[in-house]
Design a protein around this motif. Sequence first.
Motif, PDB file in Angstrom:
ATOM      1  N   ASP B 105       0.642  -3.750  11.744  1.00 13.61           N
ATOM      2  CA  ASP B 105       1.536  -4.794  11.234  1.00 13.61           C
ATOM      3  C   ASP B 105       2.956  -4.247  11.345  1.00 13.61           C
ATOM      4  O   ASP B 105       3.422  -3.501  10.489  1.00 13.61           O
ATOM      5  N   ASP B 107       5.898  -5.729  11.191  1.00  7.45           N
ATOM      6  CA  ASP B 107       6.875  -6.183  10.190  1.00  7.45           C
ATOM      7  C   ASP B 107       6.674  -5.485   8.848  1.00  7.45           C
ATOM      8  O   ASP B 107       7.614  -5.298   8.083  1.00  7.45           O
ATOM      9  N   ASN B 108       5.431  -5.119   8.569  1.00  5.30           N
ATOM     10  CA  ASN B 108       5.159  -4.406   7.320  1.00  5.30           C
ATOM     11  C   ASN B 108       5.242  -2.893   7.516  1.00  5.30           C
ATOM     12  O   ASN B 108       5.129  -2.134   6.560  1.00  5.30           O
ATOM     13  N   ASP B 166       1.203  11.107   0.839  1.00 12.25           N
ATOM     14  CA  ASP B 166       2.393  10.264   0.726  1.00 12.25           C
ATOM     15  C   ASP B 166       2.475   9.213   1.823  1.00 12.25           C
ATOM     16  O   ASP B 166       3.357   8.352   1.775  1.00 12.25           O
ATOM     17  N   ASN B 183      -9.161  -0.912  -1.043  1.00 12.92           N
ATOM     18  CA  ASN B 183      -7.893  -1.557  -1.313  1.00 12.92           C
ATOM     19  C   ASN B 183      -7.023  -1.286  -0.105  1.00 12.92           C
ATOM     20  O   ASN B 183      -6.358  -0.257  -0.021  1.00 12.92           O
ATOM     21  N   LYS B 185      -4.546  -3.307   1.115  1.00 14.74           N
ATOM     22  CA  LYS B 185      -3.593  -4.418   1.070  1.00 14.74           C
ATOM     23  C   LYS B 185      -2.259  -4.124   1.755  1.00 14.74           C
ATOM     24  O   LYS B 185      -1.557  -5.045   2.121  1.00 14.74           O
ATOM     25  N   GLY B 186      -1.862  -2.883   1.828  1.00 14.63           N
ATOM     26  CA  GLY B 186      -0.581  -2.594   2.485  1.00 14.63           C
ATOM     27  C   GLY B 186       0.622  -2.923   1.644  1.00 14.63           C
ATOM     28  O   GLY B 186       1.656  -3.351   2.157  1.00 14.63           O
ATOM     29  N   LEU B 187       0.503  -2.702   0.326  1.00 14.00           N
ATOM     30  CA  LEU B 187       1.623  -2.998  -0.569  1.00 14.00           C
ATOM     31  C   LEU B 187       2.374  -1.710  -0.905  1.00 14.00           C
ATOM     32  O   LEU B 187       1.770  -0.691  -1.210  1.00 14.00           O
ATOM     33  N   ARG B 188       3.682  -1.799  -0.881  1.00 15.30           N
ATOM     34  CA  ARG B 188       4.501  -0.640  -1.281  1.00 15.30           C
ATOM     35  C   ARG B 188       4.701  -0.590  -2.785  1.00 15.30           C
ATOM     36  O   ARG B 188       5.134   0.426  -3.320  1.00 15.30           O
ATOM     37  N   LYS B 189       4.406  -1.675  -3.453  1.00 15.99           N
ATOM     38  CA  LYS B 189       4.483  -1.699  -4.917  1.00 15.99           C
ATOM     39  C   LYS B 189       3.279  -2.470  -5.426  1.00 15.99           C
ATOM     40  O   LYS B 189       3.107  -3.642  -5.070  1.00 15.99           O
ATOM     41  N   ASP B 190       2.486  -1.822  -6.263  1.00 11.90           N
ATOM     42  CA  ASP B 190       1.325  -2.493  -6.848  1.00 11.90           C
ATOM     43  C   ASP B 190       0.933  -1.728  -8.096  1.00 11.90           C
ATOM     44  O   ASP B 190       0.302  -0.678  -8.017  1.00 11.90           O
ATOM     45  N   LEU B 217       4.107   3.458   8.402  1.00 11.96           N
ATOM     46  CA  LEU B 217       4.780   3.845   9.644  1.00 11.96           C
ATOM     47  C   LEU B 217       6.290   3.876   9.417  1.00 11.96           C
ATOM     48  O   LEU B 217       6.791   3.268   8.462  1.00 11.96           O
ATOM     49  N   PHE B 218       6.974   4.565  10.301  1.00 13.62           N
ATOM     50  CA  PHE B 218       8.418   4.803  10.130  1.00 13.62           C
ATOM     51  C   PHE B 218       9.147   4.488  11.428  1.00 13.62           C
ATOM     52  O   PHE B 218       8.537   4.459  12.496  1.00 13.62           O
ATOM     53  N   PRO B 219      10.468   4.288  11.328  1.00 12.95           N
ATOM     54  CA  PRO B 219      11.224   4.107  12.577  1.00 12.95           C
ATOM     55  C   PRO B 219      11.071   5.346  13.457  1.00 12.95           C
ATOM     56  O   PRO B 219      11.025   6.471  12.964  1.00 12.95           O
ATOM     57  N   ALA B 291      16.967   7.956  13.646  1.00 18.08           N
ATOM     58  CA  ALA B 291      16.461   6.706  14.214  1.00 18.08           C
ATOM     59  C   ALA B 291      17.464   6.070  15.158  1.00 18.08           C
ATOM     60  O   ALA B 291      17.086   5.343  16.083  1.00 18.08           O
TER      61      ALA B 291
END
Lengths: 472, 472
Positions: B105, B107-108, B166, B183, B185-190, B217-219, B291
């Motif tokens: 993903d 965009d995510n 991390d 789980n 879900k790919g959420l950065r906050k949950d 993933l990162f730039p 980047a």
Amino acid sequence: MAESAGPLLPALKSIVGEANILTADEDVAPFCIDWRERYRGRARAVVRPGSTAEVASVVRCCAAHSVPIVPQAGNTSLCGGATPHAAGDEVVISLSRLNRVRAIDKDNATMTVEAGMPLAAVQDAAAQAGLLFPLSLAAEGSCQIGGNLSTNAGGTAVLRYGNARDLVLGLEVVLADGRMWENLKGLRKDNTGYDLKQLFLGSEGTLGIITAALLKLFPKPRTSTTAWAAVANVAVAVGLLGAMRAALGDRLTGFELVSADCVALACAQFPAMTDPLPGHPWYVLIQADDAAANSPVTAEVENALADAIAGGQVRDATIAQSESQASALWSLREHIPDAQRREGPNMKHDISVPVSRIPVFLDRAREALDAAFPGLRYVVFGHLGDGNLHYNLSPPLGVEAAAFIAETARANRIVYDLVAEHGGSFSAEHGIGQMKRADLAHYKPAIDIELMRRIKQALDPHSLLNPGKVLP
Amino acid sequence: MAESAGPLLPALKSIVGEANILTADEDVAPFCIDWRERYRGRARAVVRPGSTAEVASVVRCCAAHSVPIVPQAGNTSLCGGATPHAAGDEVVISLSRLNRVRAIDKDNATMTVEAGMPLAAVQDAAAQAGLLFPLSLAAEGSCQIGGNLSTNAGGTAVLRYGNARDLVLGLEVVLADGRMWENLKGLRKDNTGYDLKQLFLGSEGTLGIITAALLKLFPKPRTSTTAWAAVANVAVAVGLLGAMRAALGDRLTGFELVSADCVALACAQFPAMTDPLPGHPWYVLIQADDAAANSPVTAEVENALADAIAGGQVRDATIAQSESQASALWSLREHIPDAQRREGPNMKHDISVPVSRIPVFLDRAREALDAAFPGLRYVVFGHLGDGNLHYNLSPPLGVEAAAFIAETARANRIVYDLVAEHGGSFSAEHGIGQMKRADLAHYKPAIDIELMRRIKQALDPHSLLNPGKVLP
């Protein structure tokens, strides 16, 4: 143990001293109401230990008397997580007197602080050492670091630095039986067994009482840029996020979404505010920071925005030319909740979905809510970079506030069902506390709740720590 | 359950098919020896499930037969963590056939991968999507991501990106009773309840079997700089680390310490290697990445090094002028372990202490070891930026290798005692496995071991998952 002999209150008094145990109604009351004033509890006493050893003695004493405990730091929970229940059988342990910096290690880029330090004081102590502690949120003047860690607080810099959990290298914790567990070594790599500190971070005081923490520090930003860009829709904002991340890497520290309705609301309620770029449906607030003193980060943001304007993704943009202009942009963003509050009662949703699914989620939610509540007004803003939105609803014009608030359960169900359908979370950064226990029971898979109960049983078998919080 | 009926092997066969169960000695053998060839175990069978559902069925089947399980991914553990015991009563579950990318993903900025994917394949898949998965370590061609996550692998980019833990937003896990917990879900906050995934990360397959993970993933870096600097001593190197971090912020991705003896050893064993700056006692290898495509990061590294030379901290420095020069510097660093191996048997210590205490630790350790083993040769290098050193010892010239290796326990005790005294870890990135269980029992506080046992009991009450690993 000596501290468990005899009746509870004299025993507690002998541990913390007369001055640090509160029992009169008027003294106890401020500790028994939450910040949003939704929960009013009662407590046998508020105990204010002055050291970790005293916290441990107090817990042993309560355990010996089978008295449940509510740990409390800054008492700014948005979910009633630090407020005792109405039954009045609990003892509140206030951590506020544990408020020292124990150590700062500049070469290791770490600091050790006690749980009762206000977040702003932690930030200040790091800054005085020439370093940055990046956790930052609205309540930072009054919330305390122990509460931030036990709720895994989020805030405005998660995109770059992660949540509170990610900022911790070590903890000191008083366990349910009053023993102390600590690992305050300050190691960035340590694979000697299970990472026990993870159990206590984010468990809202139900598995142990955090009394101190060893925190990561970062280089202080020396160049900063703040920009405000207008976009046609949220899908374009998501695309812009990817482009800005690719251009800036970790220098992109904030990427906030703001709807035109939010801007209008803030400007209406606070006449000193001005709309930076009137006439567009959505805006993003972009913050970029660089540790280097003479970084080209401003030019890089300008170039990336110029490319996005040329490419048609961004309709218009402005870059703050001074610190005061930058503050004005952030102030506009930060005044939205207050503006909404001044305007009258509303419903708040602290939600997250994967960044990529935010546009479709917003479309679907609006469709469903418009059908259920014609004329509903949407106050949508938040941390787009982390997929975390404050999805707040104000009553249709002409609808009585009380009648609207009475519909909260129905509106929540619509919003949270769609959050779940899009792989999201009904509590992105605020936690569960008392307020969202029923939601947890409804939305969390049964196996998750079973595993949580087994962990609770393993660490707090008599359920003495913050009972009736988090676990349904 | 159907899969538990009848004898074990036919039941397993009916789950994974004839071709995916190995029982002949020659087929099973490669799964029963560790990468360093220190442990030779036996197993009833090696089972190669092709899906998470098959893993779950295999676990249920083993549980029904009370047969212990050794989960195995790339089998590159440096501590025997994935090798069955000699008793031969265990079943090895190989995850290698679970090797698909399930989703990317962009965009995510996330990807979902199965546990059996080689780390290098994970990196490649991210790169093909224009993004970076930053976990990188020597075994990346053969280790698999499920093993990296269950051991919380470290590597060369921890300074910037953190450890494997991390880099994870979600997991899919088969529990000890064969149920699946997930789980993804790919959420950065949950913040909806306890962060259960933390239990499985780094617990070396003793609490559950990781079958898939959702990774951050990162730039992708588009500008990179590699430099080599000579310093008089390690305290100066620690100071330089702080200066480089302040100048570069997160663009500082690597900061490796290398002793002159390491350079000499690599150049002696690999004649193609050259010493970049002969005549100094210590060196640091500096990697900076940005980047941005036209970042001034090279000039910033040059300026920071020029300042450090002017200030007397750095004696000399060179900046790679091409990718091949950069590769040569990294290659020199990466050939040290192999050079030492070619030279003959040695003792390895994967240790960490707070960065600030590395200089005094090195002085104290050298003093103690010189006294115990006159003429001992030190091969000291590693990730100074994370406080993680590979503190390896080669025999004094003229001492028989076997006689030296026989002293391992005595040398380990000297090194690990001093590590403990300086607040460090005797296993920074390699974990415990079988090899360091006794060290865990010796150096870990009893309360930590008790808490670990309670967690083990809560999640794997019959001790079927990787028994005899990690927990003493």
